[in-house]
Design a protein around this motif. Structure first.
Motif, PDB file in Angstrom:
ATOM      1  N   UNK A 296       0.803  -1.224   0.000  1.00  0.00           N
ATOM      2  CA  UNK A 296       0.000   0.000   0.000  1.00  0.00           C
ATOM      3  C   UNK A 296       0.836   1.275   0.000  1.00  0.00           C
ATOM      4  N   UNK A 297       1.944   1.282   0.742  1.00  0.00           N
ATOM      5  CA  UNK A 297       2.710   2.520   0.928  1.00  0.00           C
ATOM      6  C   UNK A 297       3.977   2.594   0.081  1.00  0.00           C
ATOM      7  N   UNK A 298       4.546   1.445  -0.260  1.00  0.00           N
ATOM      8  CA  UNK A 298       5.773   1.459  -1.061  1.00  0.00           C
ATOM      9  C   UNK A 298       5.538   1.010  -2.501  1.00  0.00           C
ATOM     10  N   UNK A 299       4.318   0.569  -2.788  1.00  0.00           N
ATOM     11  CA  UNK A 299       4.014   0.130  -4.141  1.00  0.00           C
ATOM     12  C   UNK A 299       4.719  -1.149  -4.544  1.00  0.00           C
ATOM     13  N   UNK A 300       5.066  -1.997  -3.583  1.00  0.00           N
ATOM     14  CA  UNK A 300       5.742  -3.251  -3.900  1.00  0.00           C
ATOM     15  C   UNK A 300       4.771  -4.228  -4.558  1.00  0.00           C
ATOM     16  N   UNK A 301       5.286  -4.972  -5.516  1.00  0.00           N
ATOM     17  CA  UNK A 301       4.448  -5.918  -6.254  1.00  0.00           C
ATOM     18  C   UNK A 301       4.279  -7.203  -5.454  1.00  0.00           C
ATOM     19  N   UNK A 302       3.060  -7.724  -5.472  1.00  0.00           N
ATOM     20  CA  UNK A 302       2.763  -8.943  -4.725  1.00  0.00           C
ATOM     21  C   UNK A 302       2.177  -9.970  -5.681  1.00  0.00           C
ATOM     22  N   UNK A 303       2.780 -11.141  -5.734  1.00  0.00           N
ATOM     23  CA  UNK A 303       2.247 -12.229  -6.543  1.00  0.00           C
ATOM     24  C   UNK A 303       1.521 -13.225  -5.640  1.00  0.00           C
ATOM     25  N   UNK A 304       0.671 -14.048  -6.235  1.00  0.00           N
ATOM     26  CA  UNK A 304      -0.197 -14.927  -5.450  1.00  0.00           C
ATOM     27  C   UNK A 304       0.571 -15.855  -4.519  1.00  0.00           C
ATOM     28  N   UNK A 305       1.757 -16.306  -4.953  1.00  0.00           N
ATOM     29  CA  UNK A 305       2.474 -17.306  -4.174  1.00  0.00           C
ATOM     30  C   UNK A 305       3.029 -16.755  -2.858  1.00  0.00           C
ATOM     31  N   UNK A 306       3.217 -15.430  -2.763  1.00  0.00           N
ATOM     32  CA  UNK A 306       3.791 -14.873  -1.529  1.00  0.00           C
ATOM     33  C   UNK A 306       2.807 -14.913  -0.361  1.00  0.00           C
ATOM     34  N   UNK A 307       1.567 -14.396  -0.498  1.00  0.00           N
ATOM     35  CA  UNK A 307       0.645 -14.529   0.634  1.00  0.00           C
ATOM     36  C   UNK A 307       0.248 -15.972   0.923  1.00  0.00           C
ATOM     37  N   UNK A 308       0.089 -16.793  -0.144  1.00  0.00           N
ATOM     38  CA  UNK A 308      -0.253 -18.200   0.074  1.00  0.00           C
ATOM     39  C   UNK A 308       0.882 -18.905   0.818  1.00  0.00           C
ATOM     40  N   UNK A 309       2.108 -18.689   0.355  1.00  0.00           N
ATOM     41  CA  UNK A 309       3.255 -19.298   1.027  1.00  0.00           C
ATOM     42  C   UNK A 309       3.410 -18.818   2.453  1.00  0.00           C
ATOM     43  N   UNK A 310       3.128 -17.530   2.681  1.00  0.00           N
ATOM     44  CA  UNK A 310       3.232 -16.988   4.037  1.00  0.00           C
ATOM     45  C   UNK A 310       2.252 -17.681   4.974  1.00  0.00           C
ATOM     46  N   UNK A 311       1.033 -17.938   4.493  1.00  0.00           N
ATOM     47  CA  UNK A 311       0.050 -18.646   5.322  1.00  0.00           C
ATOM     48  C   UNK A 311       0.512 -20.059   5.643  1.00  0.00           C
ATOM     49  N   UNK A 312       1.146 -20.712   4.675  1.00  0.00           N
ATOM     50  CA  UNK A 312       1.667 -22.063   4.905  1.00  0.00           C
ATOM     51  C   UNK A 312       2.807 -22.019   5.924  1.00  0.00           C
ATOM     52  N   UNK A 313       3.689 -21.022   5.809  1.00  0.00           N
ATOM     53  CA  UNK A 313       4.778 -20.862   6.779  1.00  0.00           C
ATOM     54  C   UNK A 313       4.209 -20.670   8.182  1.00  0.00           C
ATOM     55  N   UNK A 314       3.206 -19.816   8.312  1.00  0.00           N
ATOM     56  CA  UNK A 314       2.622 -19.548   9.623  1.00  0.00           C
ATOM     57  C   UNK A 314       1.937 -20.792  10.190  1.00  0.00           C
ATOM     58  N   UNK A 315       1.297 -21.571   9.324  1.00  0.00           N
ATOM     59  CA  UNK A 315       0.668 -22.811   9.786  1.00  0.00           C
ATOM     60  C   UNK A 315       1.722 -23.782  10.311  1.00  0.00           C
ATOM     61  N   UNK A 316       2.823 -23.903   9.580  1.00  0.00           N
ATOM     62  CA  UNK A 316       3.904 -24.773  10.043  1.00  0.00           C
ATOM     63  C   UNK A 316       4.518 -24.276  11.334  1.00  0.00           C
ATOM     64  N   UNK A 317       4.720 -22.960  11.429  1.00  0.00           N
ATOM     65  CA  UNK A 317       5.287 -22.384  12.654  1.00  0.00           C
ATOM     66  C   UNK A 317       4.373 -22.633  13.842  1.00  0.00           C
ATOM     67  N   UNK A 318       3.053 -22.515  13.627  1.00  0.00           N
ATOM     68  CA  UNK A 318       2.097 -22.745  14.714  1.00  0.00           C
ATOM     69  C   UNK A 318       2.170 -24.185  15.202  1.00  0.00           C
ATOM     70  N   UNK A 319       2.349 -25.131  14.272  1.00  0.00           N
ATOM     71  CA  UNK A 319       2.457 -26.540  14.669  1.00  0.00           C
ATOM     72  C   UNK A 319       3.698 -26.783  15.515  1.00  0.00           C
ATOM     73  N   UNK A 320       4.804 -26.130  15.183  1.00  0.00           N
ATOM     74  CA  UNK A 320       6.035 -26.350  15.950  1.00  0.00           C
ATOM     75  C   UNK A 320       5.931 -25.793  17.358  1.00  0.00           C
TER      76      UNK A 320
END
Length: 326
Positions: A296-320
């Protein structure tokens, strides 16, 4: 910006300003209980915003200052905030050369090294990716603690969490595309910074638990040592800034005063009131806020795999971080 495991060690450990410090000893039954002036939910939300925006502050700061200068400014302003709190509460500095030696190592692993690595990383990768990489700290913690701490057993759930988290990292980086669009060196430095937090917390638990000093005293001393380390290193590898542009300068001030100073005080209060489990849950919001701020503030480009991958990372982190039943 990373938080340690929600499992409380047997004895209090000296916290990093980016982590969840253990709560103070409970008051005697006759002691009056003072109600906090600000509801813990407000403090929790503010803490998530501060740490989420820290990656944006780093990115803006590196537009005018060398990464080591950004890290030094962050440490100096954070130390100033904790120094004020230290003076108001009339705390005492830790005693003994052994304790100060261990705190110097903790400062290197929990502050000097990761702060510098994140600043260097954001020269070549977007702040959104740096924020997502930060979320891998619990994964590193689990892997490293199995080798270093006998009380952390590699249960199936935790092993599965690491595996899921690793898949999430590959998804964020777009492994099926040959990691195109990401800078390998910058990404490695961001992941290295997250791993440094994990190594630092294991070191703190093994060497500084049960020191008898307060969380504020240990953290102020640790930041003081980290500032000294960077004050020595920075002039050796950088030249003095020729100018002090407004927004990069304000970003470095905010990064230190808010992201390293105020953030610690907020989380210390949350831990004291609600315990470390609630406090460390803020970790899972950091990449979300970092991503939203970068786009929103820096205009960085976001592709679909980044938020999806981030959710997977967080799910794995929560399990650990989940304790096995029974």
């Amino acid at each position: 910006m990373s938080a340690p495991s929600t499992r409380r060690p047997a004895t209090p450990a000296a916290p990093s300003p980016a982590g969840a410090p253990p709560g103070p000893a409970p008051a005697a039954p006759s002691a009056p209980v003072r109600r906090p002036a600000v509801d813990w939910r407000v403090s929790w939300a503010v803490l998530a915003l501060i740490w989420g925006f820290s990656f944006l502050f780093i990115k803006v700061g590196t537009e005018a200052y060398a990464p080591l200068q950004v890290a030094l400014g962050r440490m100096a302003f954070g130390t100033a905030v904790l120094a004020a709190a230290f003076a108001v509460k009339r705390e005492r500095l830790p005693r003994g050369g052994r304790a100060w030696g261990h705190m110097a190592v903790a400062a290197l692993l929990l502050n000097t090294l990761p702060f510098t690595l994140f600043a260097y990383a954001e020269l070549t990768i977007p702040s959104t990716l740096a924020g997502i990489c930060n979320a891998t700290t619990p994964l590193w913690s689990m892997v490293l603690s199995v080798a270093a701490l006998s009380d952390d057993k590699p249960t199936r759930q935790r092993v599965a969490g690491v595996g899921i988290g690793f898949v999430g990292v590959l998804t964020v980086l777009g492994a099926w595309q040959g990691f195109s669009g990401t800078d390998p060196a910058g990404t490695a430095m961001a992941l290295g910074a997250s791993a440094s937090y994990a190594v630092g917390w294991i070191y703190v638990r093994r060497t500084l638990s049960g020191s008898g000093n307060s969380a504020l005293s240990m953290s102020f001393s640790q930041l003081l040592l980290g500032t000294a380390q960077l004050a020595v290193l920075t002039p050796l590898f950088t030249s003095a800034p020729a100018a002090f542009p407004l927004w990069p300068t304000l970003s470095v001030v905010a990064l230190g005063a808010l992201g390293t100073g105020i953030a610690f005080l907020l989380q210390y209060g949350i831990v004291a009131e609600k315990g470390p489990t609630i406090a460390t849950m803020v970790t899972y919001l950091i990449p979300v806020i970092a991503t939203a701020a970068g786009v929103a503030l820096l205009g960085e480009r976001l592709t679909w795999n980044e938020p999806v991958g981030a959710l997977v990372v967080l799910a794995g982190a929560a399990l650990t971080q989940r304790r096995p039943a029974g």
